[in-house]
Motif scaffolding. Structure first.
Motif, PDB file in Angstrom:
ATOM      1  N   ALA A  75      63.370  81.768 -52.969  1.00 56.25           N
ATOM      2  CA  ALA A  75      63.959  81.277 -54.212  1.00 56.25           C
ATOM      3  C   ALA A  75      65.443  81.027 -53.946  1.00 56.25           C
ATOM      4  CB  ALA A  75      63.774  82.290 -55.337  1.00 56.25           C
ATOM      5  N   ALA A  84      69.817  82.899 -50.964  1.00 50.67           N
ATOM      6  CA  ALA A  84      68.420  82.462 -51.019  1.00 50.67           C
ATOM      7  C   ALA A  84      67.597  83.733 -50.885  1.00 50.67           C
ATOM      8  CB  ALA A  84      68.109  81.488 -49.886  1.00 50.67           C
ATOM      9  N   VAL A  92      57.792  82.465 -57.734  1.00 51.49           N
ATOM     10  CA  VAL A  92      58.927  81.951 -56.962  1.00 51.49           C
ATOM     11  C   VAL A  92      59.540  80.742 -57.678  1.00 51.49           C
ATOM     12  CG1 VAL A  92      59.636  80.952 -54.761  1.00 51.49           C
ATOM     13  CG2 VAL A  92      57.979  82.821 -54.792  1.00 51.49           C
ATOM     14  N   ALA A  93      58.682  79.903 -58.241  1.00 47.97           N
ATOM     15  CA  ALA A  93      59.179  78.728 -58.962  1.00 47.97           C
ATOM     16  C   ALA A  93      60.006  79.134 -60.176  1.00 47.97           C
ATOM     17  CB  ALA A  93      58.005  77.850 -59.398  1.00 47.97           C
ATOM     18  N   ALA A 134      61.624  82.006 -60.682  1.00 49.08           N
ATOM     19  CA  ALA A 134      62.889  82.602 -60.236  1.00 49.08           C
ATOM     20  C   ALA A 134      63.866  81.516 -59.801  1.00 49.08           C
ATOM     21  CB  ALA A 134      62.631  83.585 -59.102  1.00 49.08           C
ATOM     22  N   SER A 135      63.357  80.528 -59.076  1.00 52.02           N
ATOM     23  CA  SER A 135      64.209  79.425 -58.607  1.00 52.02           C
ATOM     24  C   SER A 135      64.763  78.625 -59.776  1.00 52.02           C
ATOM     25  CB  SER A 135      63.404  78.506 -57.687  1.00 52.02           C
ATOM     26  OG  SER A 135      62.881  79.218 -56.575  1.00 52.02           O
ATOM     27  N   LYS A 136      63.929  78.422 -60.785  1.00 49.89           N
ATOM     28  CA  LYS A 136      64.366  77.681 -61.975  1.00 49.89           C
ATOM     29  C   LYS A 136      65.500  78.415 -62.689  1.00 49.89           C
ATOM     30  CE  LYS A 136      62.607  75.920 -66.399  1.00 49.89           C
ATOM     31  NZ  LYS A 136      61.427  75.857 -67.307  1.00 49.89           N
ATOM     32  N   ALA A 157      67.520  80.612 -61.326  1.00 48.67           N
ATOM     33  CA  ALA A 157      68.696  80.602 -60.454  1.00 48.67           C
ATOM     34  C   ALA A 157      69.472  79.300 -60.609  1.00 48.67           C
ATOM     35  CB  ALA A 157      68.260  80.781 -58.999  1.00 48.67           C
ATOM     36  N   LYS A 158      68.746  78.181 -60.639  1.00 49.57           N
ATOM     37  CA  LYS A 158      69.391  76.873 -60.794  1.00 49.57           C
ATOM     38  C   LYS A 158      70.069  76.763 -62.159  1.00 49.57           C
ATOM     39  CE  LYS A 158      68.403  71.921 -60.432  1.00 49.57           C
ATOM     40  NZ  LYS A 158      67.330  70.907 -60.220  1.00 49.57           N
ATOM     41  N   GLY A 176      59.304  89.686 -60.079  1.00 50.78           N
ATOM     42  CA  GLY A 176      60.478  89.372 -59.277  1.00 50.78           C
ATOM     43  C   GLY A 176      60.943  90.539 -58.434  1.00 50.78           C
ATOM     44  N   ALA A 178      66.765  89.423 -59.244  1.00 56.15           N
ATOM     45  CA  ALA A 178      65.450  88.774 -59.157  1.00 56.15           C
ATOM     46  C   ALA A 178      64.603  89.112 -60.378  1.00 56.15           C
ATOM     47  CB  ALA A 178      64.743  89.199 -57.870  1.00 56.15           C
ATOM     48  N   GLN A 234      63.527  86.363 -63.263  1.00 61.77           N
ATOM     49  CA  GLN A 234      62.119  86.174 -63.572  1.00 61.77           C
ATOM     50  C   GLN A 234      61.867  86.316 -65.067  1.00 61.77           C
ATOM     51  OE1 GLN A 234      60.231  85.408 -60.967  1.00 61.77           O
ATOM     52  NE2 GLN A 234      58.494  84.978 -62.287  1.00 61.77           N
TER      53      GLN A 234
END
Length: 440
Positions: free
Chosen positions: A67, A78, A89-90, A92-94, A96-97, A285, A372, A376
Motif C-alpha cells: 500500500a 510504502a 490493500v486497495a 488502505a492505499s485509497k 493513504a492517497k 490493516g 495502517a 483501513q
C-alpha cells in the motif's frame, strides 16, 4: 477410519507427508503432489521454513502486497501487507492517497511498558507477606542480573515489581505484577525468563524467611508468564484537516460527510455488534502489517480487543470529532512489537518488509501499524456512509469469483472491463460469464 500414530514427530518429512495423505485424503498421490508444489526450490530456504515450527509438511502462502503513498510524520512510506482478503490493500492505499494531500498521518508513542506476572497462592497473614515482599524485592533484581545485563545496557530492563492482592477475586491468590521495557525486541523470551527466575527467588526466600511463619512458607507458584494485554504500551495515530478540505466528490457535501463519519464512529461506540465489525476492519490493516513484519498477530489481536473492552463494554478503537471547523479522526491502541529477534532476523521476506519500511525501530513500527489500522477504518467507514461497502468490495472480489469459475484470461479481461460500469454481485458475474461463453 484413520488410526492413531506413535512417534509422528520422529518421521522424516516425506514419511509424514505420505502418512497424512494416505490416512486423511481421498487421493493420496494428488495430495502429495499438491503439498510438494509449494516447496521452495532453494533447499536451504526450504529448510529454514521447515524449522520455524514442528511437523512441517509444506509452505502455506499468503499474498504480500504493498500500500503506497503513506505520509507518516513527514516521511513517505510504502507499507507491506500480508493478507488473503481482497480489497484490504486497495482500501488502505485509497486512504493513504486521500490523506497524502491533507497533511498525512501523525503518530505518537504514549508508552512502551510491557507486563508479566508470577501467579501464586499464599495461605497466611497478608501483612507478613507484604513485609516479606518488601524485604526481598532487591533480590528479584539481583538474581536476574545475568538475564537483564544486555537489555539494561541498551536502556531497557525491569521497570517495576509489585505485589498484588487478588484474594477478592480468588481465594489465596496473589501475584507479582512486573513491568518491563524491551526496546526494539518484542521481548517475550526475555520477560518469561525474568519471571521464572522471580518465581524461584520467591519460593527460595520464602523457605528461608524469618518474617513468614512456618505454615506460610509453602508458597505455591501456579505459573509465570508475560501478558499480551499491554495497555501502557500505547500508540496514537491521527489525521485531521479543515472540513472543507475533505472535498465533495463522495456524493455529499464535505460537512455532511464529516458528520456521517462522526455518527458512524459514535454508533460503534455504543453498539457492540457494530463495534466488532468496525474493529475487525481495523485489524485487517493492523494484522496484515504485523504479519508482514514477522510479529505475533494473535498476541496483538488479543491485547487490542481487550483494550476495546476496558470500559466494561466492547467499543470502537477509532474516534472522530468535528471541532472549530476541523475534522479529526484518530486511533489509540496497545501494540507490543519488535524489529529485532525472532522471525525479524530469520525470515527473508520479513527482513525485506522491514527494509521497505526503512528499517524502523519498535516505536516507529508501532506508529506505522497503527496508521495502517486507521487508514483501513477510514476507507471502510467512508464507503459505508457514502456508496456502501459492497460496490467496491465486490469489484475487488471479482477476480476471485472468476477464478472459481475457471475463467480464461480473455474472459477475465472482458468481464473486468464490463463490471467497471455494472454492479458485481456473484449472480451478475455468473450470468455475465455464461452469456459471454454462450456468445463464444
Amino acid at each position: 477410519m484413520p488410526l492413531p500414530i506413535e512417534g509422528f514427530s520422529k518421521l522424516s518429512k516425506d514419511e509424514k507427508i505420505r502418512w497424512i495423505a494416505e490416512q486423511y485424503t481421498e487421493d493420496p498421490e494428488a495430495s502429495i503432489s499438491l503439498i510438494k508444489k509449494y516447496w521452495n526450490d532453494d533447499r536451504k530456504l526450504q529448510q529454514l521454513h521447515d524449522e520455524f515450527i514442528e511437523n512441517t509438511l509444506t509452505n502455506y502462502y499468503l499474498p504480500l502486497g504493498i500500500a503506497p503513498n503513506f505520509l507518516i510524520d513527514g516521511e513517505l512510506y510504502a507499507i507491506p501487507m500480508a493478507i488473503e482478503e481482497s480489497s484490504v490493500v486497495a482500501a488502505a492505499s485509497k486512504a493513504a492517497k486521500f490523506w497524502l494531500t491533507r497533511g498525512g498521518f501523525k503518530t505518537s508513542v504514549l508508552g512502551t511498558e510491557k507486563i508479566g506476572q508470577v501467579h501464586f497462592m499464599y495461605r497466611g497473614n497478608k501483612a507478613r507477606l507484604e513485609k516479606f515482599f518488601d524485604a526481598i524485592k532487591p533480590k528479584f533484581y539481583k538474581e536476574t542480573a545475568a538475564i537483564t545485563k544486555n537489555m539494561v545496557a541498551r536502556g531497557g530492563g525491569i521497570r517495576n515489581i509489585e505485589l498484588r492482592d487478588k484474594t477478592l477475586d480468588l481465594k489465596d491468590y496473589f501475584q507479582l505484577h512486573c513491568s518491563f521495557d524491551t526496546l526494539d525486541a518484542m521481548g517475550a523470551n526475555f520477560i518469561n525468563s525474568c519471571l521464572e527466575q522471580f518465581a524461584k527467588t520467591l519460593q527460595k526466600e520464602a523457605g528461608a524467611s524469618t518474617i513468614l511463619q512456618n505454615t506460610e512458607k509453602d508458597i505455591e507458584v501456579v505459573m509465570s508468564i508475560l501478558s499480551n494485554y499491554v495497555p501502557q504500551c500505547l500508540v496514537r495515530a491521527e489525521v485531521s484537516c479543515n472540513v472543507d478540505d475533505l472535498g465533495s466528490d463522495m456524493g455529499v457535501s464535505a460537512m455532511e460527510f464529516a458528520e456521517k463519519m462522526v455518527r458512524a464512529v459514535s454508533i460503534a461506540n455504543v453498539e457492540p455488534h457494530r463495534a466488532v465489525t468496525h474493529n475487525k476492519g481495523i485489524m485487517n490493516g493492523i494484522d496484515a502489517v504485523v504479519l508482514a513484519t514477522g510479529n505475533d498477530f494473535r498476541a496483538v489481536e488479543a491485547g487490542i480487543h481487550a483494550y476495546a473492552s476496558r470500559q466494561g463494554s466492547y467499543k470502537s478503537l477509532t474516534q472522530a470529532r468535528i471541532e472549530n471547523g476541523e475534522f479529526h479522526f484518530w486511533i489509540e491502541i496497545p501494540l507490543a512489537l519488535g524489529t529485532v529477534g525472532g522471525l525479524t532476523s530469520l525470515h527473508p521476506l520479513v527482513k525485506l518488509a522491514l527494509e521497505i519500511l526503512q528499517k524502523p525501530n519498535a516505536k516507529q513500527l508501532m506508529g506505522i501499524v497503527a496508521v495502517a489500522g486507521l487508514a483501513q477504518n477510514f476507507a471502510a467507514v467512508q464507503s459505508l456512509v457514502t456508496t456502501g461497502i459492497q460496490q467496491g468490495h465486490m469489484k475487488m472480489h471479482l477476480l476471485n469469483i472468476l477464478n472459481q469459475m475457471n475463467a480464461s484470461e480473455g474472459e477475465k479481461k472482458q468481464l473486468v472491463e464490463y463490471f467497471k460500469k455494472h454492479s458485481a454481485t456473484h449472480h451478475a458475474v455468473v450470468e455475465a460469464l455464461d452469456q459471454l461463453r454462450g456468445k463464444s
